[in-house]
Design an enzyme around this catalytic site. Structure first.
Site, PDB file in Angstrom:
ATOM      1  N   LYS A 172      30.914  42.783  19.501  1.00  0.00           N
ATOM      2  CA  LYS A 172      31.412  43.385  20.733  1.00  0.00           C
ATOM      3  C   LYS A 172      32.902  43.624  20.591  1.00  0.00           C
ATOM      4  O   LYS A 172      33.684  42.684  20.422  1.00  0.00           O
ATOM      5  CB  LYS A 172      31.128  42.442  21.909  1.00  0.00           C
ATOM      6  N   LYS A 225      28.297  46.885  20.505  1.00  0.00           N
ATOM      7  CA  LYS A 225      28.785  47.363  21.797  1.00  0.00           C
ATOM      8  C   LYS A 225      30.276  47.605  21.720  1.00  0.00           C
ATOM      9  O   LYS A 225      30.978  46.715  21.239  1.00  0.00           O
ATOM     10  CB  LYS A 225      28.480  46.284  22.841  1.00  0.00           C
TER      11      LYS A 225
HETATM   12  C1  PBG Z   1      31.524  41.277  30.095  1.00  0.00           C
HETATM   13  C2  PBG Z   1      30.720  42.487  29.887  1.00  0.00           C
HETATM   14  C3  PBG Z   1      31.277  43.760  29.763  1.00  0.00           C
HETATM   15  C4  PBG Z   1      30.197  44.646  29.651  1.00  0.00           C
HETATM   16  C5  PBG Z   1      29.027  43.897  29.697  1.00  0.00           C
HETATM   17  N1  PBG Z   1      29.372  42.549  29.832  1.00  0.00           N
HETATM   18  C6  PBG Z   1      32.631  44.270  29.780  1.00  0.00           C
HETATM   19  C7  PBG Z   1      33.824  43.553  29.455  1.00  0.00           C
HETATM   20  O1  PBG Z   1      33.945  42.936  28.392  1.00  0.00           O
HETATM   21  O2  PBG Z   1      34.715  43.629  30.304  1.00  0.00           O
HETATM   22  C8  PBG Z   1      30.403  46.119  29.531  1.00  0.00           C
HETATM   23  C9  PBG Z   1      29.287  46.991  29.844  1.00  0.00           C
HETATM   24  C10 PBG Z   1      29.638  48.387  30.111  1.00  0.00           C
HETATM   25  O3  PBG Z   1      30.808  48.847  29.971  1.00  0.00           O
HETATM   26  O4  PBG Z   1      28.715  49.103  30.505  1.00  0.00           O
HETATM   27  N2  PBG Z   1      31.079  40.134  29.524  1.00  0.00           N
HETATM   28 ZN    ZN Z   2      32.594  38.586  30.216  1.00  0.00          ZN
END
Ligand code: PBG
Ligand code: ZN
Length: 305
Positions: A172, A225
């Site tokens: 991520k 992601k």
């Molecule tokens: C946070 C989380 C995020 C997303 C899913 N879980 C974003 C972040 O790290 O702020 C992003 C999903 C999206 O942008 O659709 N744990």
């Molecule tokens: Zn988070």
């Protein structure tokens, strides 16, 4: 055309008959549990039987207490959904950013103003058990804490939940592509950013290593992601591991297409489909996407499954 497994994200808030569309993500709503139950009917009609849940609590505090409580928003939602829709496969996102007043994905050291990895692991194990007891079918830790998979696997196994799989947000990246999500999930950090725990987009080697490590720790599904700007990484991880691989087609990717559609600048349906095809070609087995309903509708009516 092709077949792919979709997981549809849902955002839950307390209240009754609540369905609030978010400006930056048209078609994505914060919903109260009663509306989530209705939404599941719609999803099943379309053939979508997998959802991933994000909870937005009424009260946030420094440790995200709502996420650790059997009567918190996420546990209540899982119970209600499984009661009405036992055939729905319910994945829970496990993190702290939606539940903490500081909006970070873990517990904060007040003096250093940084996330403390090991304290976060301990509370994450608690959160996983709350999800499992409520009836979650799969748990998806998204906080990028080191050692999270070992921690959760051990906690689940020791508490009679060895059958519950873990989908790791294994690779991520820190990303501005999450901007619209933070509006929907009300989870923007109140200070700093997430670069100390999310990954550097420039580092491909580390990106692959992180997923390989989570496979070793016992994850059942890996994930990349965001998706669109990282298809090279998707292919590399697919080749370097043997687990099913998910991509998260994140909020910013979705919002860009929606904005271009609204402006009349693209053939939205075609661009959406070719985007999905790109994920699949890169090696994705599972796509988590706000487009999921539109894609399956389109594929069904065109007979191109
Ligand atoms: C946070 C989380 C995020 C997303 C899913 N879980 C974003 C972040 O790290 O702020 C992003 C999903 C999206 O942008 O659709 N744990
Ligand atoms: Zn988070």
């Amino acid at each position: 055309m092709f077949s792919i497994f979709f997981i549809y994200p849902l955002f839950i808030k307390s209240g009754k008959d609540l369905k609030v569309e978010i400006n930056s993500t048209p078609g994505v709503y914060q919903m109260s549990i009663d509306n989530i139950i209705k939404e599941c009917n719609e999803l099943k009609k379309l053939g979508i039987y997998s959802i991933i849940l994000f909870g937005i609590p009424d009260v946030k505090d420094s440790v995200g207490s709502d996420s650790l409580c059997e009567h918190g928003i996420i546990a209540s939602a899982v119970r209600a959904i499984k009661e009405t829709h036992p055939d729905m496969f319910v994945v829970t996102d496990l993190c702290f950013c939606e539940y903490t007043d500081h909006g970070h994905c873990g517990i904060i050291d007040e003096v250093k103003q940084t996330v403390v990895n090991d304290a976060t692991l301990e509370l994450s194990a608690q959160q996983a058990l709350v999800h499992a007891k409520a009836g979650a079918d799969m748990i998806a830790p998204s906080g990028m804490m080191d050692g999270i998979i070992t921690t959760l696997r051990t906690a689940l196994d020791e508490n009679n939940f060895p059958h519950i799989p873990i989908m790791s947000y294994s690779t991520k990246f820190a990303s501005a592509y999450y901007g619209p999500f933070r509006d929907v999930a009300e989870s923007s950090p109140s200070f700093g950013d997430r670069r100390s725990y999310q990954m550097n987009p420039a580092n491909a080697k580390e990106a692959v290593a992180e997923s390989v490590e989570d496979e070793k720790q016992g994850a059942d599904i890996l994930m990349v992601k965001p998706a669109l700007a990282y298809l090279d990484i998707v292919r590399e991880i697919k080749n370097a591991t043997s687990l099913p691989l998910a991509v998260y087609n994140v909020s910013g990717e979705y919002s860009m297409l929606k904005a271009a559609e609204k402006a009349g600048e693209i053939d939205y349906e075609k661009v959406m489909l070719v985007t999905m095809l790109g994920f699949k070609r890169a090696g994705a087995d599972i796509i988590i996407s706000y487009h999921a309903k539109e894609v399956v509708k389109l594929m069904a009516c065109k007979g191109i499954q």
